[in-house]
Design a protein around this motif. Structure first.
Motif, PDB file in Angstrom:
ATOM      1  N   ASP A 155       2.853   0.259   8.030  1.00 29.75           N
ATOM      2  CA  ASP A 155       2.694   1.375   8.785  1.00 29.75           C
ATOM      3  C   ASP A 155       2.879   0.804  10.374  1.00 29.75           C
ATOM      4  OD1 ASP A 155       1.894   3.832   9.704  1.00 29.75           O
ATOM      5  OD2 ASP A 155      -0.054   4.134   8.473  1.00 29.75           O
ATOM      6  N   TYR A 156       4.064   0.708  10.500  1.00 36.41           N
ATOM      7  CA  TYR A 156       4.434   0.062  11.817  1.00 36.41           C
ATOM      8  C   TYR A 156       3.984   1.070  13.122  1.00 36.41           C
ATOM      9  CZ  TYR A 156       7.227  -2.548   8.641  1.00 36.41           C
ATOM     10  OH  TYR A 156       7.731  -3.542   7.505  1.00 36.41           O
ATOM     11  N   GLY A 157       3.849   2.117  12.941  1.00 36.32           N
ATOM     12  CA  GLY A 157       3.285   3.054  13.968  1.00 36.32           C
ATOM     13  C   GLY A 157       1.813   2.568  14.358  1.00 36.32           C
ATOM     14  N   LYS A 158       1.057   2.355  13.244  1.00 34.76           N
ATOM     15  CA  LYS A 158      -0.331   2.086  13.642  1.00 34.76           C
ATOM     16  C   LYS A 158      -0.428   0.474  13.839  1.00 34.76           C
ATOM     17  CE  LYS A 158      -1.615   6.053  10.920  1.00 34.76           C
ATOM     18  NZ  LYS A 158      -2.317   6.549   9.822  1.00 34.76           N
ATOM     19  N   GLY A 159       0.454  -0.137  13.565  1.00 35.07           N
ATOM     20  CA  GLY A 159       0.480  -1.771  13.845  1.00 35.07           C
ATOM     21  C   GLY A 159       0.125  -2.423  12.760  1.00 35.07           C
ATOM     22  N   ASP A 160       0.249  -1.634  11.433  1.00 32.43           N
ATOM     23  CA  ASP A 160      -0.220  -2.514  10.105  1.00 32.43           C
ATOM     24  C   ASP A 160       1.135  -3.077   9.687  1.00 32.43           C
ATOM     25  OD1 ASP A 160      -2.456  -1.513  10.760  1.00 32.43           O
ATOM     26  OD2 ASP A 160      -2.304   0.188   9.046  1.00 32.43           O
ATOM     27  N   SER A 161       1.297  -4.374   9.220  1.00 31.04           N
ATOM     28  CA  SER A 161       2.587  -4.656   8.683  1.00 31.04           C
ATOM     29  C   SER A 161       2.210  -5.992   7.637  1.00 31.04           C
ATOM     30  CB  SER A 161       3.516  -5.394   9.904  1.00 31.04           C
ATOM     31  OG  SER A 161       2.961  -6.336  10.560  1.00 31.04           O
ATOM     32  N   ALA A 162       3.151  -6.426   6.974  1.00 33.79           N
ATOM     33  CA  ALA A 162       3.106  -7.620   6.219  1.00 33.79           C
ATOM     34  C   ALA A 162       4.542  -8.040   5.850  1.00 33.79           C
ATOM     35  CB  ALA A 162       2.526  -7.244   4.679  1.00 33.79           C
TER      36      ALA A 162
ATOM     37  N   LYS B  88     -10.575  -1.078   8.481  1.00 36.22           N
ATOM     38  CA  LYS B  88     -10.053   0.066   7.735  1.00 36.22           C
ATOM     39  C   LYS B  88      -8.799  -0.438   6.911  1.00 36.22           C
ATOM     40  CE  LYS B  88      -7.904   4.684   8.016  1.00 36.22           C
ATOM     41  NZ  LYS B  88      -7.740   5.623   8.987  1.00 36.22           N
ATOM     42  N   VAL B  89      -8.100  -1.656   7.091  1.00 33.78           N
ATOM     43  CA  VAL B  89      -6.835  -1.908   6.816  1.00 33.78           C
ATOM     44  C   VAL B  89      -7.183  -3.154   5.743  1.00 33.78           C
ATOM     45  CG1 VAL B  89      -4.368  -2.658   6.982  1.00 33.78           C
ATOM     46  CG2 VAL B  89      -5.476  -0.963   8.370  1.00 33.78           C
ATOM     47  N   GLN B  90      -8.284  -3.892   6.218  1.00 33.61           N
ATOM     48  CA  GLN B  90      -8.445  -5.119   5.447  1.00 33.61           C
ATOM     49  C   GLN B  90      -8.346  -5.253   4.029  1.00 33.61           C
ATOM     50  OE1 GLN B  90     -12.885  -6.287   6.039  1.00 33.61           O
ATOM     51  NE2 GLN B  90     -12.208  -8.497   5.398  1.00 33.61           N
ATOM     52  N   ALA B  91      -8.755  -4.379   3.143  1.00 40.52           N
ATOM     53  CA  ALA B  91      -8.368  -4.084   1.807  1.00 40.52           C
ATOM     54  C   ALA B  91      -7.063  -4.191   1.314  1.00 40.52           C
ATOM     55  CB  ALA B  91      -9.239  -3.096   1.105  1.00 40.52           C
ATOM     56  N   ASN B  92      -6.250  -3.553   2.268  1.00 43.57           N
ATOM     57  CA  ASN B  92      -4.742  -3.505   1.865  1.00 43.57           C
ATOM     58  C   ASN B  92      -4.298  -4.774   2.171  1.00 43.57           C
ATOM     59  OD1 ASN B  92      -4.892  -0.787   1.140  1.00 43.57           O
ATOM     60  ND2 ASN B  92      -4.457  -0.091   3.324  1.00 43.57           N
ATOM     61  N   LEU B  93      -4.422  -5.503   3.152  1.00 42.46           N
ATOM     62  CA  LEU B  93      -4.008  -6.977   3.542  1.00 42.46           C
ATOM     63  C   LEU B  93      -4.469  -7.818   2.697  1.00 42.46           C
ATOM     64  CD1 LEU B  93      -4.511  -6.906   7.414  1.00 42.46           C
ATOM     65  CD2 LEU B  93      -2.393  -6.224   6.199  1.00 42.46           C
ATOM     66  N   LYS B  94      -5.724  -7.703   2.019  1.00 41.12           N
ATOM     67  CA  LYS B  94      -6.134  -8.643   0.924  1.00 41.12           C
ATOM     68  C   LYS B  94      -5.223  -8.440  -0.377  1.00 41.12           C
ATOM     69  CE  LYS B  94     -10.216 -10.049  -1.591  1.00 41.12           C
ATOM     70  NZ  LYS B  94      -9.506 -10.924  -2.553  1.00 41.12           N
ATOM     71  N   GLU B  95      -5.001  -7.295  -0.744  1.00 43.11           N
ATOM     72  CA  GLU B  95      -4.264  -6.878  -1.923  1.00 43.11           C
ATOM     73  C   GLU B  95      -2.873  -7.442  -1.684  1.00 43.11           C
ATOM     74  OE1 GLU B  95      -2.814  -5.470  -5.656  1.00 43.11           O
ATOM     75  OE2 GLU B  95      -4.833  -5.474  -4.875  1.00 43.11           O
ATOM     76  N   VAL B  96      -2.180  -7.336  -0.608  1.00 44.17           N
ATOM     77  CA  VAL B  96      -0.553  -7.709  -0.343  1.00 44.17           C
ATOM     78  C   VAL B  96      -0.798  -9.438  -0.485  1.00 44.17           C
ATOM     79  CG1 VAL B  96       0.777  -8.403   1.419  1.00 44.17           C
ATOM     80  CG2 VAL B  96       0.040  -5.974   1.249  1.00 44.17           C
ATOM     81  N   ALA B  97      -1.649 -10.016   0.267  1.00 44.98           N
ATOM     82  CA  ALA B  97      -1.738 -11.467   0.110  1.00 44.98           C
ATOM     83  C   ALA B  97      -2.217 -12.089  -1.302  1.00 44.98           C
ATOM     84  CB  ALA B  97      -2.939 -11.823   1.177  1.00 44.98           C
ATOM     85  N   ASP B  98      -3.091 -11.422  -1.951  1.00 42.70           N
ATOM     86  CA  ASP B  98      -3.417 -11.736  -3.396  1.00 42.70           C
ATOM     87  C   ASP B  98      -2.665 -11.559  -4.290  1.00 42.70           C
ATOM     88  OD1 ASP B  98      -5.856 -12.692  -1.923  1.00 42.70           O
ATOM     89  OD2 ASP B  98      -7.114 -11.085  -2.979  1.00 42.70           O
TER      90      ASP B  98
ATOM     91  N   PRO C   2       0.725  -1.249  -0.054  1.00 43.32           N
ATOM     92  CA  PRO C   2       0.010   0.059   0.090  1.00 43.32           C
ATOM     93  C   PRO C   2       0.879   1.375  -0.029  1.00 43.32           C
ATOM     94  CG  PRO C   2      -0.770  -1.600   1.691  1.00 43.32           C
ATOM     95  CD  PRO C   2       0.352  -2.206   1.185  1.00 43.32           C
ATOM     96  N   ASN C   3       0.417   2.415  -0.751  1.00 38.18           N
ATOM     97  CA  ASN C   3       1.031   3.735  -0.730  1.00 38.18           C
ATOM     98  C   ASN C   3       1.080   4.141   0.785  1.00 38.18           C
ATOM     99  OD1 ASN C   3       1.280   4.040  -3.264  1.00 38.18           O
ATOM    100  ND2 ASN C   3      -0.871   4.826  -3.634  1.00 38.18           N
TER     101      ASN C   3
END
Length: 184
Positions: free
Chosen positions: A50-57, A161-171, A27-28
């Motif tokens: 976006d490590y400060g918010k807890g989002d990662s892949a 809020k982040v579900q679509a981003n995580l799906k895009e990364v995985a797919d 994600p951007n």
């Protein structure tokens, strides 16, 4: 796009002898981290967040090639990926919706890739418990002598809020072998 394992040929006990070419959409605004290679070999992995918010892949390479049709082997590999920093830091690990990767038409895109949703509770060193939800993809590329997975996760509060981003990364996650990386 990033190479993983460029220094593996010189690392004793390495799971694979050939580097892996890893691709996925990030994600951007997410920071991308690549392995560090120095005189001691390779350290770290391919990750974004976006490590400060807890989002990662992040990429996890399981040291055994498994059959992704073997559910027990897949679950064991996923657990190893989520608990790589220590099983004592994770509790309540559950995998949901383990399914073949589908393309935009709903047909199986690449039969050896599986996507999944998962959850767990992270036990922090400060005594807090953080519920995490994630989405990932797993494959065991033939000849790699390992199993590769991209594990995306966030806090349960941010998941919608982040579900679509995580799906895009995985797919979008793909792994290739037999590619010669450029000289360092």
């Amino acid at each position: 796009m990033e190479f993983y394992g460029k220094a593996r040929q010189s690392t004793p006990g390495a799971a694979n002898t050939d580097p892996l070419l890893i691709t996925y959409n990030s994600p951007n605004g997410w920071l991308t981290v690549r392995p560090n290679i120095d005189n001691n070999g390779e350290d770290g992995t391919v990750s974004s967040g976006d490590y400060g918010k807890g989002d990662s892949a992040s990429l996890f390479v399981y040291p055994k090639e498994i059959d992704v049709g073997d559910k027990d082997a897949v679950l064991a590999a996923l657990y190893a990926g989520v608990t790589q920093k220590g099983a004592s830091q994770v509790q309540g690990f559950k995998v949901k919706k383990l399914m073949p990767l589908k393309d935009a038409t709903g047909l199986s895109a690449e039969s050896n890739y599986l996507t999944f949703e998962y959850s767990y509770t992270l036990l922090t060193g400060a005594g807090f418990e953080i519920d995490r939800l994630g989405r990932g993809s797993i494959v065991s590329v033939a000849g790699s002598r390992s199993t590769q997975m991209m594990l995306g996760a966030t806090t349960d509060i941010r998941y919608k809020k982040v579900q679509a981003n995580l799906k895009e990364v995985a797919d979008s996650f793909r792994v290739y072998t037999g590619v010669i990386p450029p000289a360092a």
